[in-house]
Structures are given as structure tokens and as C-alpha cells.
Design a protein around this motif. Structure first.
Motif, PDB file in Angstrom:
ATOM      1  N   TRP A   1      -5.436 -12.956  15.415  1.00  0.00           N
ATOM      2  CA  TRP A   1      -4.066 -12.542  15.710  1.00  0.00           C
ATOM      3  C   TRP A   1      -3.658 -13.007  17.104  1.00  0.00           C
ATOM      4  CZ3 TRP A   1      -1.049 -10.527  11.981  1.00  0.00           C
ATOM      5  CH2 TRP A   1      -1.671  -9.994  10.847  1.00  0.00           C
ATOM      6  N   ILE A   2      -2.400 -13.445  17.228  1.00  0.00           N
ATOM      7  CA  ILE A   2      -1.889 -13.947  18.501  1.00  0.00           C
ATOM      8  C   ILE A   2      -0.508 -13.361  18.731  1.00  0.00           C
ATOM      9  CG2 ILE A   2      -1.046 -16.043  17.333  1.00  0.00           C
ATOM     10  CD1 ILE A   2      -1.408 -17.548  19.943  1.00  0.00           C
ATOM     11  N   ARG A   3      -0.239 -13.011  19.976  1.00  0.00           N
ATOM     12  CA  ARG A   3       1.057 -12.418  20.323  1.00  0.00           C
ATOM     13  C   ARG A   3       2.187 -13.425  20.080  1.00  0.00           C
ATOM     14  NH1 ARG A   3      -0.403 -11.066  24.735  1.00  0.00           N
ATOM     15  NH2 ARG A   3      -0.787  -8.841  24.476  1.00  0.00           N
ATOM     16  N   GLU A   4       3.269 -12.968  19.465  1.00  0.00           N
ATOM     17  CA  GLU A   4       4.416 -13.846  19.212  1.00  0.00           C
ATOM     18  C   GLU A   4       5.483 -13.585  20.262  1.00  0.00           C
ATOM     19  OE1 GLU A   4       6.550 -15.344  15.226  1.00  0.00           O
ATOM     20  OE2 GLU A   4       6.961 -13.231  15.675  1.00  0.00           O
ATOM     21  N   SER A   5       6.094 -14.656  20.770  1.00  0.00           N
ATOM     22  CA  SER A   5       7.165 -14.534  21.759  1.00  0.00           C
ATOM     23  C   SER A   5       8.445 -15.136  21.201  1.00  0.00           C
ATOM     24  CB  SER A   5       6.779 -15.234  23.061  1.00  0.00           C
ATOM     25  OG  SER A   5       6.645 -16.626  22.845  1.00  0.00           O
TER      26      SER A   5
ATOM     27  N   PRO B   1       5.412 -19.071  20.572  1.00  0.00           N
ATOM     28  CA  PRO B   1       6.868 -18.968  20.387  1.00  0.00           C
ATOM     29  C   PRO B   1       7.248 -19.019  18.913  1.00  0.00           C
ATOM     30  CG  PRO B   1       6.318 -20.564  22.104  1.00  0.00           C
ATOM     31  CD  PRO B   1       5.035 -20.216  21.419  1.00  0.00           C
ATOM     32  N   ARG B   2       8.314 -18.332  18.564  1.00  0.00           N
ATOM     33  CA  ARG B   2       8.743 -18.297  17.166  1.00  0.00           C
ATOM     34  C   ARG B   2       9.147 -19.666  16.644  1.00  0.00           C
ATOM     35  NH1 ARG B   2      12.541 -12.843  17.029  1.00  0.00           N
ATOM     36  NH2 ARG B   2      10.862 -11.344  17.471  1.00  0.00           N
ATOM     37  N   ASP B   3       9.607 -20.533  17.536  1.00  0.00           N
ATOM     38  CA  ASP B   3      10.066 -21.852  17.088  1.00  0.00           C
ATOM     39  C   ASP B   3       9.015 -22.949  17.297  1.00  0.00           C
ATOM     40  OD1 ASP B   3      10.087 -21.945  19.829  1.00  0.00           O
ATOM     41  OD2 ASP B   3      12.156 -22.657  20.026  1.00  0.00           O
TER      42      ASP B   3
END
Length: 661
Positions: free
Chosen positions: A656-660, A586-588
Motif C-alpha cells: 500500500w502507498i499513500r495517494e496524493s 499522485p492520482r494522475d
């Protein structure tokens, strides 16, 4: 032949630095106590389970000390040369009589293996004595010669002994009689660049202009005769050494498709290109060759802005170990050879000598702290040739597209260029810390590696102690001691790392504001009359960075990579479970530093709460369905420094990891 009158132990760099650093001293001692002895055993075929080298035995056979036939790759000699070079740098830093005796014994064998005309190469001496210089495209004669020249120069500077230096002078002089554009000479050049930068080192040591001119000849000739490799292939009856080589394509592969001053994009074999560019920078700086300098700048810009991985590695394709196109940077099939990042560091150092711009040192640091030390296990006994940014052992065991990728470091390689290259770089790391600019009376600090240094600016000497906790807290202290009680006026230029937004600076305990120094080309420049005991204290706040790739990089789009200080981080299956592709950040999400299992060398692990994608329905026997839905569950994530991956249980890894949202 008259021997050149060579000065004893010259300091061509303008400074000396003995490393004493909480991070790098460990690696240097690892090279001294483990890596160099281990590699000696490997070169003598005494490592159980590792591929044999026979490199030392080849020299003994060529010297008449043993009976037998040549074994191994056509470039096997270079492994011995790089081992000698690494040992030389260790001897420069600290006397080791036992190691010196061992190196002397190898040098004696090499000297006996040299032919009467100065030629030195065990493959052609033993296996194809009549085929010298007939297959420059493939057979690495000049490459091996270059590494031996570098070894001879390094050992001379370390010990003052010139036996090997004399050997390589005879070798270089022989090469000078063979190659050139004059009638009767061979108008060729090397398939794998290395001789060019080695000849420049020989020139710096001997001050003999003929070696500078020979280095420049090999650079100028590349691409000037664009079909040379095809012509020599025709002349030897279209025979090839390696089974699947496309001779027509060979010129792009070896960067001879255009004259070097006309090249703008990084093409072909990545190690060859950066070795070539290192020599280009050397010659451009010495001869004030503006077109050559501009070509260096164009190629550098193309690589770092379009063709370099975030770990400082280069080379996207396993086919020909090569660059491909702009923004083509797949993580799972990356070649990212350890040697290529080492060559990038060689080149960066020379660009800094030509132009003091921190962008070169930033790349040097990125490659060093990530790809280079990832190429060696934490115990110094196993090595990566290829440095991927994503692995899945189960798939890589069955899919031939991943045949070049290893999920475990290897004990040795049939083509063993990377292990001795790591050793010689780490052993010589003291040469990369500073760049003196004598005419500007400025000392540039490039890498914050602790130790005791001495330097000369405009005929005046000073000592500099650096106490560094750069890799853990971002704190560095420098103590200046000029040779005069009256002090010494000069500038110290402190690199601001590209990962640090606002560094903090104190001089003699007082915090310094921005109007008290200048900031130029990425350096904080402090000019004053320095007195003995003056102290600079730096703090580079290590904020956590969520790095994103350019939107043209398809494989990283919508993903982030975590960086703290100079280190990139990754996820490993051993910490986060199987199925790393299911994880989202998550972005936060807030990170915690240093929790969980203690990481080596004071570089902390990072933890946070992310998400794992789960499906509400069982897939059953279906491969594809339209009536299933995914959801997310909280997942505790643990990131480790990329350089430490694959030192525990085998498993998946991803940078690299997917950002949500």
C-alpha cells in the motif's frame, strides 16, 4: 477385513488437464525438479543450516527399522504425508520411475509403522502409547490421519497401487470404531480440521458410505458438544501439550464455539476454519444439506467482504494465527499464513462445484497468484510461513510485535506445514482449471492455465487445448475437438476475471458481440454445436488498477495498491530507496509497463514518477518540532509483482502507498 472394490484410476472430477503454460509449467517443473527433491532432503535432515525434521526417521523408528526416540512436533507425520501427496500428483502428470520407487519405499515403512488395530501416529506410538485420543484439542492425531488418507488416495489414483490406500482404509476404519455418539464411543472431534475433507476423498474413491457418514459426524459434532475440549482437559488432569494454551478459549480458536450451521463469522485459527469449510462444502453438495450450504455462504461472505487481505491472504493476528474482527487488516503485523490461502483455494474449488459463480474463482485466483507463490522463493528452495504486506527489517529485528514476520524466506521450519502444502497444491493445479457441470452440459473455465484437457459431458467426450498468455498479455486461445465428426452441442462458460472490465471474444476468427452469448454469474456462456478445430480467442485487457480498501480499514485509508491482471504489486527498498513511508503516488501519475530490469516469467515491472516527502529543516536532536515543514520532490518509482518480493537484497517492502492529489 474385506478390501473395498475400488475402480482403477477414476476421474472423479469429470475431466483431466495436462498443464503446458508459460507461467505455471515453470512452477510445476520447479516442484518436480527442485521442491520435492529438496523437501525429501529436508525430511531426511540433509539441508545444511535448516531446522531438522526427522519426520522420515520417526516412521523408521516406529516401524522397527531404527532405534531412537520421536523428534519434533506432534504433527510431524503430516509433512511426510503431504510430500507423498505432492509426489503423487507429479506422477499423475508424468511417469517418474525413480520418484515412484522412492515413494514406494516410504510407503513400505509407513505400513510397517501401522499398529495392529489400524492406528497410525509416530508421536503417540513412540512417546505416549497410552495416551491415544486423550488430547484431541492439541495433539493433531486426526489431522495427521487426514493428511495420510489424502496421500493414500492421491497415490492410488496416480499409480493404481493400493498399499497406502489399504493402510489408510484400516486407519479410517479404526477411527470409525473410536468416535461416535453411540455408547462406548468417544463423542469428540479434531482440534485441527483436516480429517473431514480427507474422509470425503476416501468416500469418493471407495464409494463406501461409512466414510461420508464419518466425515459428516465430525462436522456435526463440532460445536454440538461445545465444552468437549475442556471436558477432556479435566479428564487428563488439566495437563496441556503446548505451554500457553487457554483451554477455555479453545473452542473459538477451533471453531467449535457454535454448531457449524449456526456460524456466521470467521473466528479462530484461519487454516482450521478454511479446511473445515472445504469439507462442509463437499458434504453439503453431496447430501444436499441446505443449512450447511448456507453456513458456507455466510462464512465465505464474511471473509471476502470483511476479513481478507488484498493479496488473497487471511489471518490478521499472530496470536493463535487467527481472524480478529471485521476490517482489521494490518499489513505489517499480518499473519497471512501460506497454508491459509491454500486452504481458501481448496474451499473455493468446492464452492464452485456447488455453485457456478465466478466470485469464488476470482478469490481462488487472487490467493494463488499472490500469497501462495509468494510463499516460495523463485528458486524453490526457501519459504515464507507468514506473508506480510509491509516490512521494515530494521524495526522488525528489535520490536517483538513483529517476531513472527521474516524478511527472508527460510530453508525449513520446525513447524513445516507450508512448504509441502505449496508443493501439493502446485502439483495438483490441473484439478482447478475447469468445473464440468454435467447436467447443464456446460464446461466452466475457472483458471486460464494452458494445456491439453479432456472432459465428458452427458456421456460425450471432447478434448480442449488451451494456449494461454494470460499472465503477460491477457490473451487466451481455446481449440475444441469433440469425439464425433458431427460435432457436439454444449456450453463453454468463460470466467470474466473481476479485474477485467470488458473482455474481447472471437470465435473462429470473428469477433463476437454481446448479443451472441449470455453473461451469467460472471461467465461468458457460448452455446453451440462445436466442431473439431473450432477456436475461441479471448483478450482480457490488463488495465492498471488503483485498488482501494474499504473506508473502515484504518491501515489502508488514503492509500492505494497497484494491480495489473491477477497480480498485486509492491515497492521494495532495493528499487526505491529506504523510507517507503515517505512516498506518495499522485492520482494522475502515468505508469510505464516493463521498463528497467527484466522480471521473471514474463510478468512486467511497472514504473512511474511519484513524490517523496522531504523536510526543509534538519530535525537536529529533536524528536518532535512545530517549526518544520515538508515538501515533495519527484521520485521515480518501480513496482514489482508481489510474488517476487524478497528474492533480492533484504529491505523494506510495501503493498500500500499513500495517494496524493
Amino acid at each position: 477385513m474385506t478390501k473395498p472394490d475400488v475402480p482403477s484410476h477414476p476421474q472423479s472430477s469429470g475431466y483431466s488437464h495436462k498443464i503446458n503454460d508459460p507461467f505455471w509449467s515453470h512452477y510445476i517443473e520447479l516442484v518436480r525438479n527442485v521442491v520435492v527433491p529438496y523437501q525429501w532432503e529436508a525430511l531426511n535432515d540433509r539441508i545444511e543450516g535448516a531446522e531438522p525434521s526427522r519426520a522420515i526417521r520417526n516412521f523408521r523408528i516406529a516401524a522397527g527399522e531404527e532405534e531412537g526416540v520421536h523428534y519434533g512436533m506432534v504433527f510431524q507425520d503430516s509433512d511426510v504425508a503431504k510430500w507423498i501427496e505432492a509426489a503423487s500428483y507429479l506422477l499423475s502428470a508424468k511417469p517418474d520411475p525413480e520418484l515412484e520407487v522412492l515413494v514406494d519405499s516410504v510407503i513400505e515403512t509407513i505400513a510397517r509403522a501401522q499398529q495392529a488395530d489400524g492406528y497410525l501416529n509416530t508421536y503417540f506410538t513412540l512417546r505416549e502409547p497410552g495416551a491415544r485420543w486423550t488430547n484431541l484439542a492439541e495433539c493433531h492425531e486426526l489431522y495427521c490421519a487426514g493428511h495420510m488418507i489424502e496421500a493414500g488416495v492421491a497415490y492410488y489414483h496416480a499409480t493404481g497401487k493400493r498399499t497406502l490406500l489399504d493402510v489408510v482404509i484400516r486407519l479410517a476404519d479404526h477411527i470409525g470404531t473410536v468416535f461416535g455418539t453411540e455408547p462406548g464411543k468417544l463423542p469428540g472431534y479434531d482440534g485441527h480440521q483436516e480429517i473431514e475433507l480427507a474422509l470425503f476423498k476416501l468416500y469418493e474413491t471407495t464409494k463406501e458410505d461409512k466414510y461420508l457418514e464419518l466425515s459428516r459426524y465430525f462436522l456435526d459434532q463440532r460445536g454440538a458438544s461445545p465444552h468437549f475440549f475442556v471436558e477432556e482437559w479435566e479428564q487428563r488432569g488439566r495437563t496441556i501439550h503446548f505451554g500457553e494454551l487457554d483451554m477455555v478459549h479453545r473452542h473459538t480458536y477451533s471453531q467449535s464455539h457454535l454448531p457449524i450451521r449456526e456460524q456466521s463469522t470467521a473466528e479462530g485459527h484461519s487454516v482450521r476454519l478454511v479446511y473445515m469449510c472445504a469439507a462442509m462444502a463437499d458434504v453439503a453438495a453431496k447430501t444436499e444439506d441446505t443449512p450447511l450450504k448456507e453456513a458456507c455462504e455466510r462464512l465465505w461472505s464474511n471473509i471476502v467482504s470483511k476479513r481478507m487481505y488484498i493479496t488473497g491472504s487471511i489471518g490478521s493476528s499472530a496470536k493463535e494465527e487467527a481472524f480478529t474482527g471485521d476490517y482489521d487488516l494490518p499489513g505489517d503485523t499480518a499473519y497471512a499464513e501460506t497454508c491459509a490461502s491454500i486452504g481458501l483455494i481448496f474451499w473455493a474449488k468446492r464452492m464452485l462445484q456447488m455453485e457456478q459463480d465466478s466470485r469464488y474463482a476470482d478469490v481462488m485466483e487472487r490467493a494463488l497468484y499472490n500469497t501462495v507463490i509468494s510463499g516460495m522463493s523463485l528458486d524453490g528452495q526457501r519459504f515464507f510461513y507468514v506473508n506480510p504486506l509491509e516490512v521494515d527489517p530494521e524495526i522488525q529485528r528489535v520490536n517483538p510485535n513483529y517476531a513472527h514476520v521474516r524478511t527472508r524466506r527460510q530453508g525449513w521450519f520446525g513447524c513445516a506445514c507450508c512448504p509441502p502444502n505449496i508443493a501439493r497444491l502446485i502439483a495438483s493445479l490441473n484439478q482447478y482449471v475447469y468445473t464440468p457441470a454435467v447436467e447443464q452440459a456446460t464446461l466452466y473455465v475457472q483458471l486460464y492455465i494452458g494445456g491439453e484437457g479432456e472432459f465428458t459431458l452427458q456421456g460425450r467426450k471432447a478434448a480442449l487445448t488451451m494456449v494461454s498468455d494470460y499472465t503477460s498479455t491477457g490473451e487466451v486461445k481455446l481449440i475444441v475437438r469433440p469425439d464425433s465428426p458431427a460435432g457436439m452441442q454444449f456450453t463453454i462458460a468463460l470466467r470474466k476475471p473481476d479485474w477485467c472490465k470488458i473482455p474481447e471474444l472471437w470465435i473462429n476468427g470473428e469477433k463476437t458481440e454481446q448479443d451472441e452469448f449470455t453473461f451469467e454469474c460472471g461467465y461468458i456462456k457460448v452455446t453451440r454445436s462445436w466442431k473439431a478445430g473450432d477456436e475461441i480467442k479471448l483478450h482480457f485487457p490488463m488495465e492498471l488498477l488503483r485498488m482501494k480498501g474499504h473506508d473502515h480499514i484504518k491501515t489502508t485509508f488514503g492509500k492505494v495498491a497497484i494491480q495489473r491482471g491477477p497480480f498485486m504489486y509492491c515497492l521494495e527498498e532495493v528499487d526505491n530507496g529506504r523510507g517507503l513511508h515517505r512516498i506518495q503516488l499522485p492520482r494522475d501519475a502515468e505508469f510505464h509497463i516493463g521498463s528497467g530490469e527484466r522480471m521473471p516469467l514474463g510478468v512486467p515491472a511497472l514504473t512511474t514518477i511519484g513524490q517523496r516527502i522531504v523536510f526543509q529543516e534538519d530535525w537536529g536532536i529533536h524528536l518532535y518540532r512545530s517549526d518544520v515543514y515538508w515538501d515533495t520532490q519527484p521520485a521515480e518509482l518501480r513496482f514489482i509483482p508481489y510474488f517476487t518480493w524478497a528474492n533480492r537484497d533484504e529491505g523494506e517492502m510495501s503493498v500500500w502507498i499513500r495517494e496524493s492529489v
